[in-house]
Every structure is written in structure tokens, then in C-alpha cells.
Design an enzyme around this catalytic site. Structure first.
Site, PDB file in Angstrom:
ATOM      1  N   HIS A  26      -1.259   6.762   3.256  1.00 13.35           N
ATOM      2  CA  HIS A  26      -2.233   5.819   3.806  1.00 13.35           C
ATOM      3  C   HIS A  26      -1.687   4.395   3.727  1.00 13.35           C
ATOM      4  O   HIS A  26      -1.898   3.583   4.634  1.00 13.35           O
ATOM      5  CB  HIS A  26      -3.563   5.933   3.063  1.00 13.35           C
ATOM      6  CG  HIS A  26      -4.723   5.285   3.738  1.00 13.35           C
ATOM      7  ND1 HIS A  26      -5.195   4.046   3.362  1.00 13.35           N
ATOM      8  CD2 HIS A  26      -5.521   5.697   4.761  1.00 13.35           C
ATOM      9  CE1 HIS A  26      -6.236   3.731   4.113  1.00 13.35           C
ATOM     10  NE2 HIS A  26      -6.456   4.711   4.975  1.00 13.35           N
ATOM     11  N   CYS A  27      -0.976   4.092   2.660  1.00 21.69           N
ATOM     12  CA  CYS A  27      -0.445   2.743   2.439  1.00 21.69           C
ATOM     13  C   CYS A  27       0.575   2.327   3.488  1.00 21.69           C
ATOM     14  O   CYS A  27       0.742   1.122   3.745  1.00 21.69           O
ATOM     15  CB  CYS A  27       0.186   2.636   1.068  1.00 21.69           C
ATOM     16  SG  CYS A  27      -0.874   3.066  -0.324  1.00 21.69           S
TER      17      CYS A  27
END
Length: 341
Positions: free
Chosen positions: A331-332
Site C-alpha cells: 500500500h505504501c
């Protein structure tokens, strides 16, 4: 009052944005380290492009290198970079009530002006991506990162006291100040404040508590929450405290949360100490979910939980240990651009 609204990640997407690792701690000290980083970032891009268009921002000096790792269907945008965490350095995309696209350009200052971070180039990436996407550029004076917010698309946003109220980010701002800016920029009508993030993420090289490693909203009224099962790990108590706190909160529609606990991987340590490995740090794409795996006995269990939480989507696991060794997860390193109408 603004009409901008951040859609849920499950909403239809136009494309996925990423950045390619360049220099510094992200590449590491050896060619072997650099290859591992590039291979893992590319694995996420190459998996996602099977579902939707992917654009990767690449430092001009690395365009040739990136071509050796990225699927030829992945679009490359050359722009100077310090780092490769697109969720945090890129814009947060929103839609107006008529369906037109906006891009919120938060102030990025290296996760609270941390002494090891460099962000002179990364601070410009949100504007670069915004212009390339054709979105309306929405400038915010709030120091914030995309990893510091999770939304349901219906007005609820999850944030963390140690991030948005961090003196290194927004000295002097109150909860009300932050909530007003989140209402203006992403259409938040209910801000749910977590007290903190995971233990390792609270250490020197962490973000000081990003929510996207702790909790996700797969559908309105439902939370996926990281749950450390081993009492030897400091997040055993941290995750329990967070879950109990969330049980006292409501979403924008006034609903109690249906909380799905997602067990942490069984592994507890790496060479740097207790890990913050988390299956919560996945990204949703059109028809799929790109999820973190860790070569761990709990991988299959977690992927099954995600498959049930996102029905009708194919879950693809990518070994994310090289990402977490550098400070984040899938996600990062990704940022979704919703489909405009």
C-alpha cells in the site's frame, strides 16, 4: 463547503501510480540489495498492470535500469526522486460531485522532518503526478501522507494522533483544525482517531504511526485490523488496545464497526528487531487485490481473509519482506487514481 470526496479504494480506478527506488537506504549498500529492492517494487507494478494501467515515476538517471525490471506495458514517467513511497509523496486523488478528478497535494516533509529523510525532490512529485493525470490541483497546507489516511468513500476517514498531530508535521494544529482540512480536501464528515500505530513504525525509521499498516476499510461498516497473536511481541498489546478503541467509534453513517482481525505473520523478528509485518498493507485494484506475503505459515490464512473481504476480486500475493525491511509495504508504494466521469 468543498464537494471533493475521496472514493473508497474499491471504486473503479483509472490507473495505479508508483515510483521506482533510487539511491539511499531504499537501494541499500550493495548491488544485491539494489536488485532486491528493484525486483520487489517491479513485482508489484508487473502484477498490478494485469488488472489496470500502471504508471511508474522513475528518476531520469534510472530509466534504463527500470526498463530491465518493469513489464513493457507499464508506463514510465521520468521525474527526479529522493525515494519511492508513492502513497506518501504522491497526491491523494478525489472526485467532485460531477465526477471530475482532483488531486490533493499535501505538504510532504519526510514523515515529520526526520533527520534521516530527504524530500526536496519528493515534495514536488504530487504536483508532477497531478499535472500528468489532468486532475484539478488542490493545494493543502496540512503536512500529511496518503499512508496516514484510510477512507470508506462515504465520509469516514481513519487517522492517527501521532501522525496528523505530530509536532514535527503540524505544530500547533488541533484535532478540529485537522478535521476541517480533511473535510475540505477529501470530504471527511467523520474522523476516527487512532491513538497510535505499530511498535516498529513508532521507532526512529518509522512513520510515527501510519494507519495503513493497522486498519483498512474493505466495505462500509467493516474494518480489517492487524492483530498480533504472540504475547512476546510489543504489538500484542498495541493491537488489542487499538481494536478495543475502534469498538468505541462509529463510521460516518453512525454504524458500529464489524471488525475482522487479521492475524499477523508468525515471524516476530528480523535483523533490526521486532517486525511490523502486516497483511493490512495491501492495495485494491480493478478486479483484484495485491497483497503482502512473508513466506510465513499465516500467509494463506491472511490471503483467504482478504479474498472473503473483497468478494469477486482475485488476490495476488507478493513477497513484501524487502519492502518492510526498507520501511513499508505494498500500500505504501502505490497510489490509486479513481476513474473520473
Amino acid at each position: 463547503m468543498s464537494t471533493w470526496r475521496m472514493p473508497a479504494e474499491t471504486a473503479p480506478q483509472e490507473r495505479l501510480w508508483m515510483a521506482f527506488p533510487t539511491g539511499g537506504y531504499t537501494l541499500g549498500d550493495t548491488e544485491e540489495d539494489a536488485h532486491a529492492a528493484r525486483s520487489t517494487w517491479a513485482a508489484v507494478a508487473n502484477a498490478a498492470v494485469e488488472f489496470e494501467p500502471v504508471t511508474v515515476v522513475v528518476d531520469p538517471d534510472d530509466v534504463g535500469i527500470a526498463a530491465r525490471y518493469l513489464n513493457r506495458n507499464v508506463e514510465v514517467l521520468a521525474a527526479p526522486l529522493n525515494d519511492a513511497w508513492m502513497r506518501d509523496i504522491g497526491p491523494t486523488f478525489v472526485l467532485d460531485q460531477d465526477g471530475s478528478l482532483g488531486a490533493v497535494d499535501w505538504i510532504f516533509n519526510g514523515w515529520g522532518a526526520q533527520d534521516w529523510a530527504r524530500w526536496d525532490k519528493d515534495a514536488l512529485i504530487a504536483g508532477e503526478v497531478s499535472g500528468r493525470s489532468g486532475a484539478t490541483h488542490i493545494v493543502s497546507a496540512l503536512v500529511n501522507e496518503g499512508g496516514g489516511i484510510q477512507v470508506d468513500g462515504q465520509g469516514t476517514v481513519l487517522v492517527t494522533e501521532t501522525v496528523q498531530l505530530d509536532p514535527g508535521r503540524n505544530p500547533g494544529l488541533s484535532r478540529a483544525d485537522v478535521e476541517a482540512e480533511l473535510a475540505r480536501t477529501i470530504g471527511a464528515t467523520q474522523v476516527v482517531w487512532l491513538p497510535r500505530g505499530l511498535a516498529r513504525d513508532s521507532e526512529r525509521f518509522g512513520t510515527r504511526g501510519h494507519v495503513d499498516i493497522v486498519a483498512a476499510i474493505p466495505s462500509p461498516g467493516t474494518l480489517l485490523v492487524h492483530s498480533q497473536q504472540d504475547p512476546r511481541h510489543p504489538d500484542f498489546q498495541v493491537s488489542r488496545d487499538i481494536i478495543e478503541h475502534l469498538r468505541t467509534t462509529r463510521d460516518a453513517a453512525g454504524r458500529e464497526w464489524s471488525i475482522i482481525e487479521v492475524p499477523a505473520p508468525e515471524v516476530l523478528w528480523d535483523d533490526e528487531g521486532f517486525v511490523d509485518y502486516s497483511y493490512i498493507n495491501h492495495v485494491v485494484v480493478n478486479g483484484g487485490v495485491i497483497a503482502c506475503t512473508f513466506g510465513d505459515p499465516n500467509d494463506d490464512k491472511a490471503l483467504q481473509i482478504l479474498a472473503e473481504a473483497y468478494p469477486g476480486r482475485r488476490v495476488v500475493g507478493i513477497d513484501a519482506r524487502e519492502l518492510f525491511a526498507r520501511g513499508g509495504g505494498i500500500h505504501c508504494i502505490t497510489q490509486q487514481q479513481p476513474a473520473a466521469s
